[in-house]
Design an enzyme around this catalytic site. Structure first.
Site, mmCIF file in Angstrom:
data_model
loop_
_atom_site.group_PDB
_atom_site.id
_atom_site.type_symbol
_atom_site.label_atom_id
_atom_site.label_comp_id
_atom_site.label_asym_id
_atom_site.label_seq_id
_atom_site.Cartn_x
_atom_site.Cartn_y
_atom_site.Cartn_z
ATOM 1 N N GLU A 17 -0.890 -2.386 -9.929
ATOM 2 C CA GLU A 17 -0.841 -3.522 -9.005
ATOM 3 C C GLU A 17 0.424 -4.356 -9.169
ATOM 4 O O GLU A 17 0.990 -4.832 -8.204
ATOM 5 C CB GLU A 17 -2.096 -4.385 -9.166
ATOM 6 C CG GLU A 17 -3.377 -3.647 -8.817
ATOM 7 C CD GLU A 17 -3.323 -2.951 -7.461
ATOM 8 O OE1 GLU A 17 -2.489 -3.314 -6.617
ATOM 9 O OE2 GLU A 17 -4.116 -2.012 -7.249
ATOM 10 N N GLU A 46 0.829 -1.212 0.000
ATOM 11 C CA GLU A 46 0.000 0.000 0.000
ATOM 12 C C GLU A 46 0.861 1.259 0.000
ATOM 13 O O GLU A 46 0.535 2.243 -0.655
ATOM 14 C CB GLU A 46 -0.953 0.013 1.204
ATOM 15 C CG GLU A 46 -1.875 -1.210 1.310
ATOM 16 C CD GLU A 46 -2.613 -1.537 0.035
ATOM 17 O OE1 GLU A 46 -3.005 -0.609 -0.701
ATOM 18 O OE2 GLU A 46 -2.790 -2.735 -0.263
#
Ligand SMILES: [Zn+2]
Length: 1016
Positions: free
Chosen positions: A475, A453
């Site tokens: 991602e 994150e």
């Protein structure tokens, strides 16, 4: 975002009933009427003419639609208003768009909105000019231009700033908001279009003004176009290019436990009191559920948020608060303006949580939040957050532009975590870590997710993909960068082998070897497509091919490329090609990165490179690696399934790594007559290698002689490749099984994981046949010496602790007496004397306790799972419950998924997967699927993800003709409302399983018989 696990909370039966009713009408409904409530501006004559004209249009439309058979028109009397104050319409007459229903959005909410809309016409809201879910026929609005028909917004108006005031009422579970959007006009237009979903817009509040002159524009028409989740405003005059405008809109919505947009979450205090909180999850397309906005990732803007809420709570958002006022029990908090960012990154939490705080030297404020009674579990997380910020700031050589970051453990959360800039939200198991209770596995997960994150701050938040088809860029990079941070923080963890190869690359290679896979970069149009693109192909394959890129450009140029890219596109968006161009620049044009990487991103699957001896060389050829022997895929590829492969190898005589490029073609390398060749060094390439049988034998002999000559990743790779090649019929199973005989000497974690994952398919497939007992004995022979050689200690680094855990589990699974006795003894010490278990082994100990015990043990573990306040311990206990050997206990457990007071909606999928881990549990879940199919659909049919995963999980090892026929009939007679594609995939897999048994059972049985000592 990370590790998306969708889950929905339970809704009432009535709502579900309504929902199913709505979905049955899956065709497109078009509703037709005049709009009385907005005030009639036509004379009676004009009105009559219009009605007649409309009738003609309507008839034509009916004929046309009947012709194309795509849309069904249900219409009432043309003189009847849509939403009459005195005569509410039945639900079937409410416009319901098919794609809207297909969207894995909570359809219950849609239904509820429709119901509420009706109520609002009868209740105190009856005179409010609100729009729920109505669509005005476009013919009436404007015949020529229909910009709302385009799925994507035009760029005629670009947002610069959103000023949002949101009042969240956690008592009555509602929210009311007002937003001022400052837009810049880039091309003259008469239309203002923005996204809204599941909120009620107050029509009379809509105002459009010129920022400079304050001139207000006349609105000719405004309506909701549900199909594209748009609010459309047609103006009486044009907006001009280069001018700034302000669009003001008032709206309201309801807080649900649907885990999307702004939603309700709850927790129970140790005193038994239920507390509420509001949290958000806006990625991908739920910002529009929280406030009207232009909800596409490249329409970046600044956000200035003001929140009003009951005074007992505290509000958090992306930026620090700049003011706070109290009035009549309500607190109003104003937050600082955000950096320029995408709508999906906005976040809000309103809770009574407590926090732990650290301020770095540069005044960067880091806080980690949790329920008050879990705050002692946040110590590890905050130390990780600090270290990751240090690492990435240095790696990118750019500090975060915000001066604070909050990380919050939310009790109900759909994914693993979400990288909202300055306010990262996690499910509790992804952030909380309790020393002595949480396992090493949990520590790894918290470390990975926190690092993932935080990596998004630079890659995702500062630079964002232009559209969702490049989601994998966000991602894939975050998934690779998290390992960089971990490797720096824990150099002895050997993370690239441990996690990259064993936990990510191998599993995703299995998925990508099916015809049902998809390219990493895939065309995306609807919200449905976006939701589906959050899968392991985007995350793990994306990561794996970037790791391959890292392998051939080297660490230094890779970092250079990334720094260049972030600097070049900071606060903007970029596409894949722009990234490759930047990398090509970084490597000084030594490689054409774009043409190389395109072969990996634009087509699905990956190659198997076959090595064959030919006089003084080996020929290397490539073909797509597939499990199902048909190449009849519907997807075409410009590359015809050829790849630019960086083929690496070492030989017995030369330990220096050699690199040969296969440019969509074959290649050759020099032949070594007597010695071995080991390809795909360190397993950095995303491809499998198939050697000649004689070479496999040489490699197996080397493993038995001294396996440590090969890197651990390659030892794992030899097992993974050989078994998968055998599954794809490219190698005989006896060759693959031969690669495992050395395992009794293996003390590395990755090869054991590769072996257990590979053998799982065989184990599950033969679990109902005679060879099962032979396999169990073979596994016992391999694991027993390893178990005997390791101490059940809790010391050591992560790979050592993982290995001990894995070996203990396997030894217990195959019934190694010493191991089972240890686990059983520990279980009763825990149960009867309250002893604290070693956290790494507690999961296995619970399993053995449940497996060996009866109702008493089962109930004890269940009660513990309900009373613990450590989320990860609860999951371990719930997993153990699926291990019972008593069918009636498993049946009771399986049926509890329908009871939300026992099993939370977010855990349903987990319980199904726990049950599906052992043969008996699999029989139970299959029985449940077949006998409770209607109920499954009724209760979970709105959740595409949940149903899809359940079907896949339950049917994955089915391999009998009888069960195939039963399932085929069930899926045909009662097709699920969502996840239809999965039923087809599952049937195809079962067919493949049946074929596999026919072809391989005898070979495997024969090999085992020859290698297992002392069996009948
Ligand atoms: Zn992510």
């Amino acid at each position: 975002m990370d590790q998306r696990e969708n889950g929905m909370t339970c809704h009432s039966k009535e709502q579900n009933g309504l929902m199913s009713k709505s979905i049955e009408k899956k065709d497109l409904f078009v509703e037709y009427s005049t709009e009385r409530r907005t005030g009639c501006y036509l004379s009676r004559f004009q009105g009559t003419c219009l009605i007649l004209g409309n009738l003609i249009i309507l008839c034509t439309a009916v004929a046309l639609v009947a012709f194309v058979k795509k849309e069904r028109i249900i219409y009432g009397s043309v003189s009847e208003p849509i939403c009459s104050c005195d005569s509410p319409k039945p639900y079937t007459n409410v416009t319901l768009d098919y794609s809207y229903v297909r969207n894995q959005t909570s359809i219950t909410i849609l239904s509820e909105n429709l119901a509420e809309e009706e109520n609002s016409t009868l209740s105190e809201n009856r005179h409010e000019e609100e729009e729920g879910s109505k669509e005005v026929p476009e013919e009436k609005v404007i015949p020529k231009e229909t910009p709302w028909r385009e799925i994507r917004l035009s760029r005629d108006l670009m947002p610069l700033l959103y000023e949002i005031h949101l009042k969240v009422d956690l008592e009555n579970l509602t929210y009311r908001g007002h937003v001022n959007m400052t837009l810049k006009c880039t091309k003259n237009t008469r239309f203002v279009i923005f996204h809204i979903s599941h909120i009620f817009l107050n029509k009379t509040s809509v105002k459009i003004t010129d920022v400079d002159t304050q001139k207000t524009f006349g609105i000719l028409k405004q309506f909701r176009f549900i199909k594209n989740q748009f609010w459309v405003i047609e103006l009486s005059s044009e907006l001009s290019e280069g001018t700034l405008y302000k669009v003001s809109v008032g709206y309201r919505g309801n807080l649900h436990e649907d885990l999307r947009g702004i939603y309700l979450s709850k927790y129970v205090t140790p005193e038994g009191e239920t507390r509420r909180l509001a949290a958000t999850q806006l990625q991908s397309t739920d910002a529009r559920k929280t406030f009207p906005c232009m909800d596409e990732p490249d329409m970046k803007a600044k956000f200035r948020l003001t929140l009003t809420h009951q005074e007992e709570y505290e509000a958090l958002s992306n930026t620090p608060r700049i003011s706070e006022t109290l009035e009549n029990g309500w607190k109003t908090v104003e937050f600082d303006t955000t950096p320029v960012m995408s709508t999906y990154l906005l976040a809000i939490v309103i809770s009574d949580f407590t926090h732990r705080e650290t301020v770095l030297d540069n005044k960067f404020d880091i806080r980690v939040w949790s329920q008050p009674n879990k705050i002692n579990q946040t110590e590890y997380a905050i130390s990780m957050v600090v270290q990751c910020y240090h690492f990435f700031t240095e790696y990118f050589n750019i500090t975060d532009v915000l001066n604070k970051t909050d990380h919050v453990a939310v009790p109900d959360f759909s994914g693993g975590a979400m990288e909202n800039w300055g306010l990262v939200l996690y499910r509790e198991t992804a952030l909380l870590y309790e020393q002595g209770v949480s396992s090493s596995e949990n520590k790894l997960m918290v470390t990975l997710i926190v690092a993932h994150e935080i990596a998004h701050t630079w890659f995702g938040n500062m630079v964002t993909m232009r559209w969702w088809d490049d989601l994998w860029l966000n991602e894939g990079f975050a998934s690779l960068l998290m390992y960089f941070a971990m490797d720096a923080i824990y150099p002895d963890w050997n993370v690239f082998t441990l996690s990259v190869v064993a936990k990510e690359v191998f599993p995703v290679m299995v998925k990508d070897a099916m015809t049902t896979s998809h390219p990493v970069s895939t065309p995306i149009a609807t919200p449905d497509d976006i939701a589906e693109s959050f899968d392991s192909i985007s995350y793990s394959k994306g990561m794996a091919i970037l790791r391959m890129l890292l392998g051939f450009v080297g660490w230094e140029d890779f970092q250079k490329g990334l720094r260049l890219y972030v600097n070049k596109f900071k606060f903007r968006n970029a596409e894949m090609d722009e990234l490759w161009d930047t990398f090509t620049e970084a490597v000084n044009y030594k490689y054409d990165i774009k043409s190389t990487m395109n072969t990996w991103t634009r087509q699905m699957g990956f190659p198997v490179v076959t090595m064959q001896a030919d006089r003084d060389c080996y020929n290397l050829t490539q073909e797509r690696f597939l499990y199902l022997d048909s190449m009849n895929t519907s997807q075409s590829s410009d590359e015809e399934y050829k790849w630019v492969v960086p083929f690496t190898y070492i030989t017995e005589d030369e330990s220096e790594t050699q690199l040969v490029w296969m440019n969509n073609t074959s290649a050759t390398i020099p032949r070594t007559i007597d010695s071995w060749i080991l390809a795909n060094y360190e397993y950095t390439g995303f491809y499998r290698v198939n050697y000649e049988v004689s070479m496999w034998r040489k490699l197996a002999n080397q493993l038995n002689r001294n396996h440590t000559i090969f890197p651990e990743a390659n030892r794992a790779g030899l097992i993974g490749d050989s078994f998968n090649l055998a599954r794809a019929k490219l190698l005989d199973y006896d060759v693959a099984l031969h690669m495992t005989t050395y395992l009794k000497y293996e003390r590395g974690y990755a090869p054991w994981v590769a072996f257990l994952d590979s053998v799982e398919y065989i184990k599950s497939s033969i679990s109902k046949s005679g060879a099962y007992v032979l396999l169990q004995k073979y596994l016992l022979d391999l694991v027993a010496p390893v178990f005997d050689s390791i101490e059940m200690s809790v010391e050591g680094n992560l790979p050592e602790r993982f290995l001990r855990q894995t070996i203990l589990k396997l030894a217990c699974d195959v019934g190694y007496k010493k191991a089972v006795a240890y686990a059983r003894r520990m279980f009763y010490l825990w149960k009867d004397q309250g002893m604290t278990l070693p956290s790494d082994y507690s999961s296995v100990i619970y399993m053995v306790g449940v497996r060996e015990g009866g109702v008493e043990e089962w109930d004890y573990v269940w009660n513990k799972s309900q009373s613990t306040n450590v989320a990860v311990e609860r999951e371990m206990l719930m997993e153990a419950l699926g291990q019972s050997q008593k069918p009636w206990l498993l049946w009771r457990y399986a049926n509890w998924i329908f009871d939300s007071s026992r099993i939370r909606m977010q855990d349903v999928r987990l319980v199904i997967s726990y049950l599906s881990k052992r043969p008996l549990g699999r029989m139970i879940t299959l029985h449940l699927l077949m006998t409770k199919w209607d109920k499954l659909n009724e209760q979970f049919g709105f959740d595409n993800f949940l149903l899809r995963e359940t079907i896949a999980e339950v049917t994955q090892f089915v391999n009998s003709e009888f069960e195939y026929k039963q399932l085929a009939t069930l899926f045909k007679d009662k097709p699920p409302k969502v996840a239809k594609k999965q039923t087809q995939t599952s049937l195809a897999l079962i067919r493949a399983n049946i074929n596999w048994m026919n072809e391989n059972y005898d070979v495997i049985t024969e090999w085992l018989r020859n290698h297992v000592v002392g069996m009948l």
